[in-house]
Design a protein around this motif. Structure first.
Motif, mmCIF file in Angstrom:
data_model
loop_
_atom_site.group_PDB
_atom_site.id
_atom_site.type_symbol
_atom_site.label_atom_id
_atom_site.label_comp_id
_atom_site.label_asym_id
_atom_site.label_seq_id
_atom_site.Cartn_x
_atom_site.Cartn_y
_atom_site.Cartn_z
ATOM 1 N N MET A 1 8.789 -15.466 36.773
ATOM 2 C CA MET A 1 9.176 -14.081 36.594
ATOM 3 C C MET A 1 10.426 -13.819 37.423
ATOM 4 N N SER A 2 11.315 -13.017 36.878
ATOM 5 C CA SER A 2 12.491 -12.595 37.637
ATOM 6 C C SER A 2 12.766 -11.116 37.372
ATOM 7 N N ILE A 3 13.339 -10.475 38.379
ATOM 8 C CA ILE A 3 13.708 -9.061 38.275
ATOM 9 C C ILE A 3 15.194 -8.947 38.596
ATOM 10 N N LEU A 4 15.906 -8.219 37.749
ATOM 11 C CA LEU A 4 17.335 -7.996 37.943
ATOM 12 C C LEU A 4 17.588 -6.509 38.102
ATOM 13 N N GLN A 5 18.218 -6.112 39.201
ATOM 14 C CA GLN A 5 18.621 -4.715 39.366
ATOM 15 C C GLN A 5 19.949 -4.527 38.653
ATOM 16 N N LEU A 6 20.011 -3.559 37.751
ATOM 17 C CA LEU A 6 21.224 -3.303 36.983
ATOM 18 C C LEU A 6 22.158 -2.409 37.791
ATOM 19 N N ASP A 7 23.371 -2.874 38.009
ATOM 20 C CA ASP A 7 24.342 -2.132 38.810
ATOM 21 C C ASP A 7 25.687 -2.172 38.102
ATOM 22 N N PRO A 8 26.049 -1.114 37.402
ATOM 23 C CA PRO A 8 25.437 0.209 37.383
ATOM 24 C C PRO A 8 24.264 0.253 36.399
ATOM 25 N N PRO A 9 23.385 1.260 36.529
ATOM 26 C CA PRO A 9 22.307 1.450 35.557
ATOM 27 C C PRO A 9 22.891 1.711 34.165
ATOM 28 N N LEU A 10 22.141 1.324 33.136
ATOM 29 C CA LEU A 10 22.608 1.476 31.757
ATOM 30 C C LEU A 10 21.984 2.704 31.100
ATOM 31 N N PRO A 11 22.800 3.563 30.463
ATOM 32 C CA PRO A 11 22.245 4.715 29.744
ATOM 33 C C PRO A 11 21.553 4.253 28.463
ATOM 34 N N VAL A 12 20.277 4.646 28.296
ATOM 35 C CA VAL A 12 19.487 4.203 27.155
ATOM 36 C C VAL A 12 18.753 5.376 26.501
ATOM 37 N N ILE A 13 18.343 5.142 25.260
ATOM 38 C CA ILE A 13 17.494 6.082 24.526
ATOM 39 C C ILE A 13 16.110 5.458 24.492
ATOM 40 N N THR A 14 15.106 6.197 24.956
ATOM 41 C CA THR A 14 13.731 5.696 24.990
ATOM 42 C C THR A 14 12.862 6.550 24.069
ATOM 43 N N PRO A 15 11.632 6.137 23.812
ATOM 44 C CA PRO A 15 10.737 6.969 22.999
ATOM 45 C C PRO A 15 10.450 8.335 23.635
ATOM 46 N N LYS A 16 10.641 8.475 24.924
ATOM 47 C CA LYS A 16 10.381 9.742 25.609
ATOM 48 C C LYS A 16 11.658 10.516 25.934
ATOM 49 N N GLY A 17 12.813 10.057 25.432
ATOM 50 C CA GLY A 17 14.075 10.753 25.666
ATOM 51 C C GLY A 17 15.105 9.861 26.335
ATOM 52 N N ASP A 18 16.273 10.453 26.624
ATOM 53 C CA ASP A 18 17.363 9.709 27.243
ATOM 54 C C ASP A 18 17.069 9.432 28.707
ATOM 55 N N TYR A 20 18.088 6.254 32.120
ATOM 56 C CA TYR A 20 18.878 5.132 32.618
ATOM 57 C C TYR A 20 17.963 3.965 32.949
ATOM 58 N N ALA A 21 18.334 2.774 32.487
ATOM 59 C CA ALA A 21 17.612 1.552 32.834
ATOM 60 C C ALA A 21 18.157 1.062 34.176
ATOM 61 N N HIS A 22 17.268 0.901 35.144
ATOM 62 C CA HIS A 22 17.667 0.483 36.486
ATOM 63 C C HIS A 22 17.311 -0.964 36.794
ATOM 64 N N MET A 23 16.265 -1.489 36.142
ATOM 65 C CA MET A 23 15.849 -2.870 36.386
ATOM 66 C C MET A 23 15.434 -3.531 35.090
ATOM 67 N N LEU A 24 15.532 -4.849 35.087
ATOM 68 C CA LEU A 24 15.138 -5.663 33.951
ATOM 69 C C LEU A 24 14.157 -6.705 34.471
ATOM 70 N N ILE A 25 12.974 -6.793 33.847
ATOM 71 C CA ILE A 25 11.951 -7.751 34.254
ATOM 72 C C ILE A 25 11.824 -8.803 33.164
ATOM 73 N N ASP A 26 11.893 -10.074 33.561
ATOM 74 C CA ASP A 26 11.802 -11.186 32.623
ATOM 75 C C ASP A 26 10.623 -12.067 33.031
ATOM 76 N N TYR A 27 9.575 -12.079 32.202
ATOM 77 C CA TYR A 27 8.400 -12.904 32.478
ATOM 78 C C TYR A 27 8.516 -14.295 31.867
ATOM 79 N N GLY A 28 9.599 -14.580 31.156
ATOM 80 C CA GLY A 28 9.805 -15.904 30.583
ATOM 81 C C GLY A 28 9.965 -15.866 29.083
ATOM 82 N N PRO A 29 10.085 -17.042 28.457
ATOM 83 C CA PRO A 29 10.420 -17.129 27.037
ATOM 84 C C PRO A 29 9.353 -16.609 26.077
#
Length: 78
Positions: A1-18, A20-29
């Motif tokens: 597992m790895s965690i990446l802090q996004l710098d700068p955060p990315l503006p995103v549209i989610t199911p609950k509204g607009d 910012y994505a601040h982190m990305l979690i990768d559990y593998g392939p």
């Protein structure tokens, strides 16, 4: 597992509204990437997989339209 802090955060549209994505979690392939997002309206923190979020419009980069299509199986990870 790895965690990446996004710098700068990315503006995103989610199911609950607009927000910012601040982190990305990768559990593998064998797993979707998980995006840790803070919502603009409420400040709530939610985690979404790739199929649930979209990048917001960015005229400078030529992204003038963003589909708000949501996958049928999309639901927020709690």
């Amino acid at each position: 597992m790895s965690i990446l802090q996004l710098d700068p955060p990315l503006p995103v549209i989610t199911p609950k509204g607009d927000g910012y994505a601040h982190m990305l979690i990768d559990y593998g392939p064998e797993y979707h990437l998980l995006w840790v997002c803070f919502l603009d309206d409420s400040g709530e923190c939610w985690t979404y997989n790739n199929t649930q979020i979209r990048a917001q419009k960015n005229v400078t980069l030529g992204r003038t339209f963003v589909s708000r299509h949501q996958a049928k199986s999309a639901s927020a990870a709690e």
